[in-house]
Design an enzyme around this catalytic site. Structure first.
Site, PDB file in Angstrom:
ATOM      1  CB  ALA A 110      -1.124  -0.098   1.031  1.00 11.20           C
ATOM      2  CG  PHE A 111      -0.391   5.520  -0.277  1.00  8.94           C
ATOM      3  CD1 PHE A 111      -1.674   5.176  -0.037  1.00  8.94           C
ATOM      4  CD2 PHE A 111       0.332   6.722   0.195  1.00  8.94           C
ATOM      5  CE1 PHE A 111      -2.493   5.935   1.030  1.00  8.94           C
ATOM      6  CE2 PHE A 111      -0.480   7.245   0.987  1.00  8.94           C
ATOM      7  CZ  PHE A 111      -1.883   6.917   1.443  1.00  8.94           C
ATOM      8  CE  LYS A 112      -2.402   4.740   5.660  1.00 10.81           C
ATOM      9  NZ  LYS A 112      -3.479   4.281   4.466  1.00 10.81           N
ATOM     10  CG  ASP A 113       4.831  -0.199   2.422  1.00  8.09           C
ATOM     11  OD1 ASP A 113       4.792  -0.101   3.625  1.00  8.09           O
ATOM     12  OD2 ASP A 113       4.620  -0.998   1.417  1.00  8.09           O
ATOM     13  CG  LEU A 116       4.406   4.655   7.705  1.00  8.59           C
ATOM     14  CD1 LEU A 116       3.117   4.001   8.003  1.00  8.59           C
ATOM     15  CD2 LEU A 116       4.553   5.288   9.083  1.00  8.59           C
TER      16      LEU A 116
END
Ligand SMILES: *Cc1c(COP(=O)(O)O)cnc(C)c1O
Length: 466
Positions: A110-113, A116
């Protein structure tokens, strides 16, 4: 670079402190005091750079004194080397001038990588320098928890405790969290719902005495400035790949907390020609209602096929409101205090100003499934439900077909097999090779009662130097 609060009262902070701080002490969010601005000539000179080189150029002005150039470059190279695609954020064409930017090639799909993976490294770097330790505590109903755990798994100065509602997250999402084994990683399944988890986190931030003063809590939710900063980069990357900055671009962004799309707004303010930003929501459509009718009003939470966008209010929207009010913190404070009590509007000319750039759409579950099926039939390309909402909103809101329309692909379809099945397609999305054995991996988590004292006791006992 100095950072100031959107509510105008908290002290300004430097990059290091902003990294370690969640909300400002006045309840606001931190934003840079001023933005770097790049000329078209400068942006043009970045054509052909690798993702991490581009990331350095876009982000270094926000960091500068806090981290020496070569250390920051190294951190970025390591961060984006962990993505399973050479281009890091590859573009896939759907139609003439219509694209999806795949932001789901990182470790948790997911793009949150993007943010994060970098945030974990930034935290560890700063904590090492300061000889400090933090405990990250967060609640998750899905994506954020796994991305945060993956981001912190190699941190020496961070213990991470993620609370999820016991038996109420999907198996893929649970396994993405619980199969990351490390001494500093602690998954807690709370016998309650997501709101219970969130309440415990909030209470713990409010009173940290259970840690005995030996460490402190840190937040990695999307109000953390560093997360926004890391998301600005891929807007530049997409534009450069498609002929920017010599032509402008339109982006459609599946939106929950308004972090990802706010990064696009900043990219524009930093000099990137962007002519349209589409806020794509599911039935939790507070932002669509605001953009279409200048009325900001909380409704109750709806559970949808796109759970990562299930929100009642979008915390990062406050950062846009701050700009729309000429950066007047007192005005933002008053507006949001009123918004907590009932519906609010902003002055018409401010709202019209926002509408020059932003359009919006709300897409329900049925239309989400129809879009997944339609795009698969058109292109043999499988969208996850969040990205499908982005594509649908892009098609509905398009202003000018000569401008490339890029939808941010926020998650890999294999994370949401139920939505794919519900769309009536018989294809089963496959997990990519690096995750193919997810269902065979060892899991580790602790089930605890829905009781804040018990959870706090567990944390106090299990962080590294406890
Ligand atoms: C978090 C998330 C979103 C929403 O992003 P915001 O920055 O909160 O607007 C959309 N899609 C997916 C898959 C997500 O994980």
């Amino acid at each position: 670079m100095r950072y100031i609060s959107t509510r105008g009262e908290a002290p300004a902070l430097g990059f290091e402190d902003v990294l370690l701080t969640g909300l400002a002490s006045d309840g606001g969010l931190y934003v840079p005091e001023s933005l770097p601005h790049f000329s078209l000539e400068e942006i043009r000179s970045w054509r052909g750079l690798s993702y991490s080189e581009l990331a350095f150029n876009v982000m270094y002005p926000f960091v500068n004194d806090a981290i020496p150039e070569e250390d920051f470059r190294k951190m970025l190279t390591e961060t984006y080397a962990g993505f399973a695609h050479q281009a890091v954020a590859p573009l896939v064409q759907l139609d003439t001038n219509e694209w999806v930017m795949e932001l789901f090639r990182g470790p948790t799909l997911a793009f949150k990588d993007f943010a994060l993976q970098l945030l974990g490294r930034l935290l560890d770097y700063v904590l090492e320098k300061r000889k400090q330790h933090v405990v990250i505590m967060g609640a998750t109903s899905g994506d954020t928890g796994s991305a945060a755990i993956e981001g912190c798994r190699h941190c020496e100065h961070v213990d991470i405790f993620i609370l999820h509602p016991y038996q109420r997250v999907s198996e893929v999402q649970r396994r993405q969290m619980t199969t990351v084994l490390g001494d500093n990683i602690h998954n807690i399944a709370v016998k309650g719902n997501f709101d219970d988890c969130q309440r415990m986190v909030k209470e713990s931030f409010g009173d940290q005495s259970f840690l005995g003063g030996k460490t402190q809590l840190a937040a990695v939710n999307s109000i953390n400035w560093a997360r926004i900063m890391a998301q600005i980069v891929y807007y530049f990357q997409a534009s450069l790949a498609l002929g920017g900055p010599d032509r402008s671009m339109a982006f459609s962004v599946p939106t929950g907390n308004f972090g990802d799309i706010f990064a696009g707004y900043l990219a524009k303010k930093m000099g990137l020609p962007i002519s349209q930003l589409v806020i794509a929501t599911n039935r939790n459509d507070i932002l669509h209602r605001f953009m279409s009718g200048n009325r900001y009003e909380q409704h109750k939470l709806e559970h949808t096929l796109s759970p990562s966008m299930d929100i009642m209010v979008s915390s990062n929207f406050e950062r846009l409101l701050f700009d729309l009010h000429g950066r007047d913190g007192a005005a933002v404070k008053e507006l949001l205090e009123n918004a907590a009590k009932g519906p609010v509007s902003i002055e018409d000319y401010r709202w019209r100003h926002a509408r020059k750039l932003f359009d919006s759409d709300a897409v329900d579950d049925k239309t989400t499934c129809d879009t997944i099926r339609e795009v698969f039939e058109q292109n043999e390309y499988l969208l996850d439900p969040h990205t499908a909402i982005g594509v649908k909103a892009a098609r509905n809101c398009r202003r000018d077909t000569s401008v490339p329309m890029i939808t941010l692909g926020t998650a890999h379809p294999a994370k949401f097999p139920d939505a794919i099945a519900e769309s009536g397609l018989s294809v089963k999305p496959q997990l990519p090779p690096h995750m193919a054995d997810l269902f065979e991996r060892e899991e580790r988590y602790t089930v605890l009662d829905n009781d804040v004292a018990g959870v706090q006791g567990f944390i106090a006992e299990h962080w590294k130097n406890a």
